[in-house]
Structures are given as structure tokens and as C-alpha cells.
Write a protein that holds these residues in place. Structure first.
Motif, mmCIF file in Angstrom:
data_model
loop_
_atom_site.group_PDB
_atom_site.id
_atom_site.type_symbol
_atom_site.label_atom_id
_atom_site.label_comp_id
_atom_site.label_asym_id
_atom_site.label_seq_id
_atom_site.Cartn_x
_atom_site.Cartn_y
_atom_site.Cartn_z
ATOM 1 N N UNK A 53 0.823 -1.256 -0.046
ATOM 2 C CA UNK A 53 0.068 -0.056 0.155
ATOM 3 C C UNK A 53 1.029 1.307 -0.089
ATOM 4 N N UNK A 54 2.083 1.175 1.013
ATOM 5 C CA UNK A 54 2.991 2.238 0.812
ATOM 6 C C UNK A 54 3.435 2.635 -0.579
ATOM 7 N N UNK A 55 3.940 1.647 -1.346
ATOM 8 C CA UNK A 55 4.549 1.812 -2.456
ATOM 9 C C UNK A 55 3.442 2.250 -3.699
ATOM 10 N N UNK A 56 2.212 1.822 -3.326
ATOM 11 C CA UNK A 56 1.364 2.233 -4.286
ATOM 12 C C UNK A 56 1.103 3.834 -4.072
ATOM 13 N N UNK A 57 1.258 4.356 -2.964
ATOM 14 C CA UNK A 57 0.759 5.646 -2.573
ATOM 15 C C UNK A 57 1.896 6.299 -2.984
ATOM 16 N N UNK A 58 3.289 5.912 -2.727
ATOM 17 C CA UNK A 58 4.125 6.756 -3.422
ATOM 18 C C UNK A 58 4.374 6.546 -4.981
ATOM 19 N N UNK A 59 3.901 5.494 -5.592
ATOM 20 C CA UNK A 59 3.911 5.458 -7.062
ATOM 21 C C UNK A 59 3.145 6.661 -7.524
ATOM 22 N N UNK A 60 1.579 6.533 -6.895
ATOM 23 C CA UNK A 60 0.709 7.444 -7.357
ATOM 24 C C UNK A 60 1.296 9.164 -7.025
ATOM 25 N N UNK A 61 1.726 9.264 -5.974
ATOM 26 C CA UNK A 61 2.485 10.601 -5.601
ATOM 27 C C UNK A 61 3.494 10.948 -6.633
ATOM 28 N N UNK A 64 1.682 11.801 -9.983
ATOM 29 C CA UNK A 64 1.126 12.947 -9.721
ATOM 30 C C UNK A 64 2.178 14.109 -10.177
ATOM 31 N N UNK A 65 3.615 14.059 -9.244
ATOM 32 C CA UNK A 65 4.524 14.902 -9.532
ATOM 33 C C UNK A 65 5.043 14.841 -11.028
ATOM 34 N N UNK A 66 5.047 13.618 -11.475
ATOM 35 C CA UNK A 66 5.691 13.662 -13.085
ATOM 36 C C UNK A 66 4.656 14.362 -13.735
ATOM 37 N N UNK A 67 3.338 14.145 -13.740
ATOM 38 C CA UNK A 67 2.390 14.879 -14.397
ATOM 39 C C UNK A 67 2.368 16.332 -14.443
ATOM 40 N N UNK A 68 2.921 16.834 -12.937
ATOM 41 C CA UNK A 68 2.996 18.250 -12.760
ATOM 42 C C UNK A 68 3.951 18.890 -13.513
ATOM 43 N N UNK A 70 5.481 17.819 -16.118
ATOM 44 C CA UNK A 70 5.620 17.704 -17.314
ATOM 45 C C UNK A 70 4.443 18.812 -17.848
ATOM 46 N N UNK A 71 3.437 18.966 -17.109
ATOM 47 C CA UNK A 71 2.612 20.457 -17.436
ATOM 48 C C UNK A 71 3.258 21.740 -17.363
ATOM 49 N N UNK A 72 4.169 21.714 -16.382
ATOM 50 C CA UNK A 72 4.814 22.912 -16.109
ATOM 51 C C UNK A 72 5.676 23.062 -17.024
ATOM 52 N N UNK A 73 6.516 22.164 -17.725
ATOM 53 C CA UNK A 73 7.380 22.223 -18.803
ATOM 54 C C UNK A 73 6.449 22.686 -20.151
ATOM 55 N N UNK A 74 5.516 21.963 -20.356
ATOM 56 C CA UNK A 74 4.815 22.593 -21.447
ATOM 57 C C UNK A 74 4.298 24.117 -21.270
ATOM 58 N N UNK A 75 3.889 24.428 -20.326
ATOM 59 C CA UNK A 75 3.364 25.558 -19.905
ATOM 60 C C UNK A 75 4.371 26.845 -20.106
ATOM 61 N N UNK A 76 5.723 26.306 -19.549
ATOM 62 C CA UNK A 76 6.499 27.068 -19.296
ATOM 63 C C UNK A 76 7.541 27.521 -20.589
ATOM 64 N N UNK A 77 7.945 26.139 -21.082
ATOM 65 C CA UNK A 77 8.930 26.407 -22.395
ATOM 66 C C UNK A 77 8.436 25.694 -23.555
ATOM 67 N N UNK A 78 7.241 24.888 -23.349
ATOM 68 C CA UNK A 78 6.508 24.159 -24.446
ATOM 69 C C UNK A 78 7.354 23.168 -24.684
ATOM 70 N N UNK A 80 8.049 18.961 -23.914
ATOM 71 C CA UNK A 80 7.506 17.706 -23.337
ATOM 72 C C UNK A 80 8.628 16.626 -23.451
ATOM 73 N N UNK A 81 8.484 15.645 -22.604
ATOM 74 C CA UNK A 81 9.406 14.457 -22.601
ATOM 75 C C UNK A 81 9.546 13.911 -23.920
ATOM 76 N N UNK A 82 8.536 13.769 -24.533
ATOM 77 C CA UNK A 82 8.392 12.838 -26.004
ATOM 78 C C UNK A 82 9.136 13.780 -26.940
ATOM 79 N N UNK A 83 9.238 15.116 -26.963
ATOM 80 C CA UNK A 83 9.898 16.074 -27.899
ATOM 81 C C UNK A 83 11.500 15.778 -27.539
ATOM 82 N N UNK A 84 12.107 15.338 -26.705
ATOM 83 C CA UNK A 84 13.290 15.357 -26.300
ATOM 84 C C UNK A 84 14.098 14.377 -27.365
#
Length: 286
Positions: A53-61, A64-68, A70-78, A80-84
Motif C-alpha cells: 500500500x505504501x509503494x502504491x501511494x508513493x507511485x501515485x505521488x 502526480x509529480x511527474x504529471x505536474x 510535465x505540465x509545467x514544462x509544457x506551459x513554461x517552455x513548451x 515535453x518528454x516525448x519531444x526530447x
């Protein structure tokens, strides 16, 4: 015991599932053992569930941080990880691996620098401990070499001592044998002397001519000789005197008489010894 047996049965059913439960002897001892195993297994299962359960919670966290991010990179400098590019992806993966190896909170420079400083301090401390251990190892090697040399010397000394003890033991055994031989010979000689004395006594020999008597007479003769020495010295002192010739002649005559008396006594004893020996005895002695 019934409650424990019920829990053990339920645990065995959950463990084996559709498989048949192996037969076992139902008694207090086996039930207690299986009950302890069941408790340990259930405790382990609960711990594993908590970890999952702890590992699942950390994975979800993390997701969530990765998504955050990625969204920050897209908004700031346009970006994304796929464009590298492949190189950028490699650099990013290396950065992530470094952060995981250093156990930093994130990949920022403020997190990397303290982590690297801590790692450098640990490296210096480890190198210092290694140098100390090398010094201790060198000292131990020297002590071990000295101990081995000492052990070799002690073994050589022990070998020499054992050889010396063996030689001394052989000498002692030889001396013991010689002493026994001499003791036996002494007893034999005593027996022969006693037999010879008895034989001589039976043949008419004067008892005064036995070994003990002869030894006693020899001691008396030695004593008489010692008694004549001071008289001779006294006579020589009187001969050197020049004043009062008459008195000196009197003293000289007295000393001569004493000396003559002692010599006469000495001669008489010698003559008595010679006359007392029978002819057969003389032949045997010669």
C-alpha cells in the motif's frame, strides 16, 4: 486448544487453497507449532500488505509529480518528454539516476550540492579509515612475522632441550646402572672380605691383622708420626740455641729421649705386626 485448532485449519485452507491439506498428527504440540506458524505468516502478510500500500501511494505521488512537472514544462517552455532527443533523454535519465543514487529530494542544484558534499565527506572519512586500517594491518603483519620468528626459535630451543634431556636421561640411566653395578660389587667384596677374614681367623691368624684392625693401626701410626713432628721442630729449635750450653744439652737430651721412646714404640708395633702374620697368610697376601 479448540480455538487454536480452528485458526490453524482456516490458515491451512487459505494457504493450500484447492490443494488437499497434508495429514498431520493432531496433538497439543503440533497444534501449538502450527498456531505459531499461522500467527507469523499472518503478521508477515499484514506487513507485506502495508508495504504494498505504501509503494502504491508513493507511485501515485510520483506519477502526480511527474504529471505536474510535465505540465509545467509544457506551459513554461513548451517542452515535453516525448519531444526530447535521444541525447536529451539520456542526460535526463542520467540526472534521474544520479538523484536516486544520491537520494536527493529532487533534481535541483540545491539538492545535488549538499548531497555531493556529504558523499565527498564520506569518501574522505572512508579513505582515512582505510589508511588507518592499512597502518594497523602493517603493524599486525610485523607482529605476526615477529611472532612466527619467535615461534620458530622456541621450537628450535624446545627441540634442543628435548635432545639435551634425552642425552641427560641416557647419562642418568647409565650412571644408575653403574651405581647398581658398583653397589653389587661392593656387597660382593664385603662378602668376600668377611669370608676371607673368617677363613684367616680359622687358620690361626691374629685378629689384630684384620682389615679393620689394620686400618686402626694405620690411623694410630699416622697420629704417632704427627706427634713426632712438633718434637723434631722443638729439637731443631734447641739445636739453634747458643747461650747456656748446659741447659741446651739437657733439653736436647730430653727431646732425644722422647723421640727415641716414640720411635721404639713405633718399631715395636711394626715388629709385632710382622711377627703376628702366619706364613700361609703371608703367601696369600703376596
Amino acid at each position: 486448544m479448540e480455538e487454536k485448532l480452528r485458526r490453524v485449519t482456516l490458515w491451512l485452507k487459505r494457504t493450500f487453497g484447492d490443494q488437499p491439506i497434508p495429514q498431520y498428527e493432531v496433538n497439543s504440540r503440533t497444534v501449538d507449532i502450527l498456531y505459531e506458524l499461522a500467527e507469523c505468516n499472518e503478521t508477515r502478510d499484514r506487513d507485506v500488505s502495508l508495504v504494498i500500500e505504501d509503494m502504491k501511494q508513493k507511485t501515485a505521488e510520483y506519477e502526480s509529480e511527474v504529471n505536474y512537472l510535465q505540465d509545467l514544462l509544457m506551459e513554461s517552455v513548451n517542452l515535453s518528454f516525448n519531444s526530447l532527443s535521444s541525447a536529451g533523454t539520456s542526460y535526463l535519465n542520467a540526472l534521474v539516476d544520479s538523484a536516486m543514487a544520491l537520494e536527493t529530494r529532487d533534481t535541483s542544484l540545491a539538492s545535488f550540492i549538499p548531497a555531493i558534499n556529504d558523499l565527498t565527506s564520506d569518501l574522505h572519512a572512508t579513505e582515512s579509515r582505510n589508511r588507518e586500517m592499512e597502518l594497523e594491518l602493517t603493524s599486525l603483519r610485523k607482529k605476526l612475522t615477529a611472532a612466527l620468528v619467535l615461534e620458530k626459535h622456541l621450537q628450535e630451543d624446545l627441540k634442543k632441550t628435548e635432545e639435551h634431556l634425552a642425552m641427560e636421561k641416557a647419562k642418568a640411566d647409565s650412571r644408575t646402572q653403574n651405581m647398581k653395578f658398583l653397589k653389587d660389587k661392593s656387597e660382593d667384596f664385603k662378602f668376600r672380605i668377611k669370608a676371607a677374614e673368617e677363613q684367616l681367623s680359622a687358620s690361626g691368624m691374629d685378629p689384630s691383622l684384620t682389615h679393620q684392625s689394620l686400618v686402626s693401626l694405620s690411623e694410630k701410626l699416622t697420629e704417632l708420626k704427627q706427634q713426632t713432628v712438633p718434637l723434631k721442630k722443638k729439637l731443631e729449635s734447641y739445636l739453634d740455641l747458643t747461650p747456656n750450653p748446659s741447659l741446651a744439652r739437657v733439653k736436647i737430651e730430653e727431646a732425644k729421649r722422647e723421640l727415641n721412646a716414640l720411635e721404639a714404640e713405633f718399631s715395636s708395633k711394626v715388629d709385632m705386626m710382622a711377627l703376628s702374620v702366619p706364613e700361609p697368610s703371608k703367601r696369600r697376601f703376596t
